[in-house]
Design an enzyme around this catalytic site. Structure first.
Site, PDB file in Angstrom:
ATOM      1  N   MET A 162       0.827  -1.206   0.000  1.00  0.00           N
ATOM      2  CA  MET A 162       0.000   0.000   0.000  1.00  0.00           C
ATOM      3  C   MET A 162       0.860   1.254   0.000  1.00  0.00           C
ATOM      4  SD  MET A 162      -3.191  -0.889   2.520  1.00  0.00           S
ATOM      5  CE  MET A 162      -2.326  -1.810   3.780  1.00  0.00           C
ATOM      6  N   GLU A 190      -5.772  -5.732  11.361  1.00  0.00           N
ATOM      7  CA  GLU A 190      -4.371  -5.296  11.365  1.00  0.00           C
ATOM      8  C   GLU A 190      -4.012  -4.581  12.656  1.00  0.00           C
ATOM      9  OE1 GLU A 190      -1.289  -2.551   8.727  1.00  0.00           O
ATOM     10  OE2 GLU A 190      -3.336  -2.898   8.033  1.00  0.00           O
TER      11      GLU A 190
END
Length: 395
Positions: free
Chosen positions: A128, A245
């Site tokens: 990302m 996460e």
């Protein structure tokens, strides 16, 4: 820990994890730090012991244990020996990448990629963060353009955990169809795909055995079936996985804080100054009393969040609260514990020294503490102004 949090099955698992750590991790940890890479054999050994991909359904090779407490046990046992780098690598696979495949993958994708997560043969990463877009996912510039039955990916990513060894990478890119923007989408890029290259292994302050890398995509062609989830829905997919996460990072922060306290209590009982143990000094006892209390309160809260996560009820805002609080607590606890070790705390032969440098990034990746507070603050402003922002997981 509360008596009701773990069951007898979890404690049996703990014995297996402890044996694995004693045989495969502790003897090799210093060497991994020097070579700046965890051996693949450590992954394969963990797979043989059933420590990877536990939540994967049995039809894809897993145990079908969709219980986050399994991951909690593994994190705790790794933290006890200061094995942050391998713990992070395993967490990236199981807590961050795997949920995307389980939730968004097609049947063909699951049968193709999930078995390797169980055996340790597949190391995964998620790309990302970009050189110019850290905490702002909307600033991504990597692109994926549709060309017939393929997508052509171009761009660069950085700070990618497991980047050097990754066999497959979930890549977030801005999609274009017939020259028109189509939104952010997720793609799976496999190792060996032409145009996919890895840059340098990044030289970090800590977590030296963790292979963090730069990744480059130059006209990388992947088949249309490597699209993960819905085209153009990448931002929604990313946001929906943030609780997993951030809970993972928060729990490891707690586990490391507890480990540091154990090491420090043992040291202050044995180390003497002015003819008596350091623990006998009021200043030491008071500081440890503060730290123990803060850690125990943190555990009590995180245990509740784990139960909520197992029930599918943990949202982005509460995960942000957990992440910033637990990691800031971890940083404070380890810093205070190192102080109590005195000069020895500055020596790398003591685990508290490695814990000190390894812990610093915990308040940065997965979204900085400042971003976590921004998410929480926006939620307080009401449903219109308070929508959680999508930001980088820093993976």
């Amino acid at each position: 820990m509360s008596e009701s949090f773990y069951t007898d099955d979890h404690e049996e698992l703990r014995k297996v994890v402890r044996t694995y750590v004693e045989r495969e991790v502790t003897p090799n940890l210093a060497r991994w730090e020097r070579q700046r890479l965890v051996d693949r054999e450590a992954w394969l050994a963990a797979g043989r012991q059933g420590l990877l991909g536990a939540r994967i359904p049995e039809e894809y090779g897993g145990a079908g244990l969709d219980d986050y407490r399994v991951r909690c046990v593994i994190s705790e046992e790794m933290a006890k020996v200061g094995a942050t780098s391998p713990a992070l690598g395993f967490a990236l696979n199981d807590d961050i990448v795997l949920p995307y495949l389980l939730r968004l993958g097609t049947e063909e994708q699951k049968r193709r990629w999930l078995p390797g997560f169980c055996t340790g043969e597949t190391i995964a990463a998620i790309a990302m963060t970009e050189p110019g877009a850290g905490s702002d996912l909307r600033g991504m510039r990597a692109t994926a353009t549709r060309d017939g039955d393929e997508w052509v990916i171009n761009g660069a990513k950085t700070f990618i955990t497991n980047g050097i060894q990754a066999d497959l990478v979930i890549v977030a890119a801005q999609t274009q169809v017939d020259g028109a923007p189509a939104g952010l989408s997720l793609f799976v890029v496999e190792s060996g795909t032409p145009g996919f290259t890895r840059g340098r292994k990044l030289d970090k302050i800590g977590q030296h055995a963790q292979d963090t890398a730069e990744l480059f995509f130059d006209d990388v062609r992947v088949p249309a079936e490597n699209l993960l989830g819905t085209e153009g829905a990448g931002m929604r997919h990313l946001v929906s996985n943030l609780p997993s996460e951030r809970l993972s990072i928060a729990w490891y922060g707690l586990a490391m804080a507890e480990a540091a306290l154990e090491w420090t209590l043992a040291y202050t009982r044995e180390r003497t100054a002015f003819g008596k143990p350091i623990l006998d000094f009021q200043a030491t006892r008071f500081r440890l009393a503060e730290l123990v209390t803060e850690v125990e309160v943190t555990r009590s809260h995180l245990e509740k969040l784990v139960h909520r996560y197992n029930a599918g009820e943990l949202d982005v805002v509460d995960a942000a609260k957990a992440k910033w609080w637990a990691t800031e607590t971890q940083k404070k606890v380890i810093d205070s514990c190192l102080q109590l070790f005195g000069g020895y705390g500055y020596m790398m032969e003591y685990p508290i020294a490695r814990a000190f440098i390894d812990s610093r990034v915990q308040t940065i990746y997965g979204g900085t503490t400042e971003i976590m507070k921004e998410i929480i603050g926006r939620s307080l402003a009401g449903p219109e102004r308070g929508r959680p922002a999508a930001e980088s997981a820093g993976s």
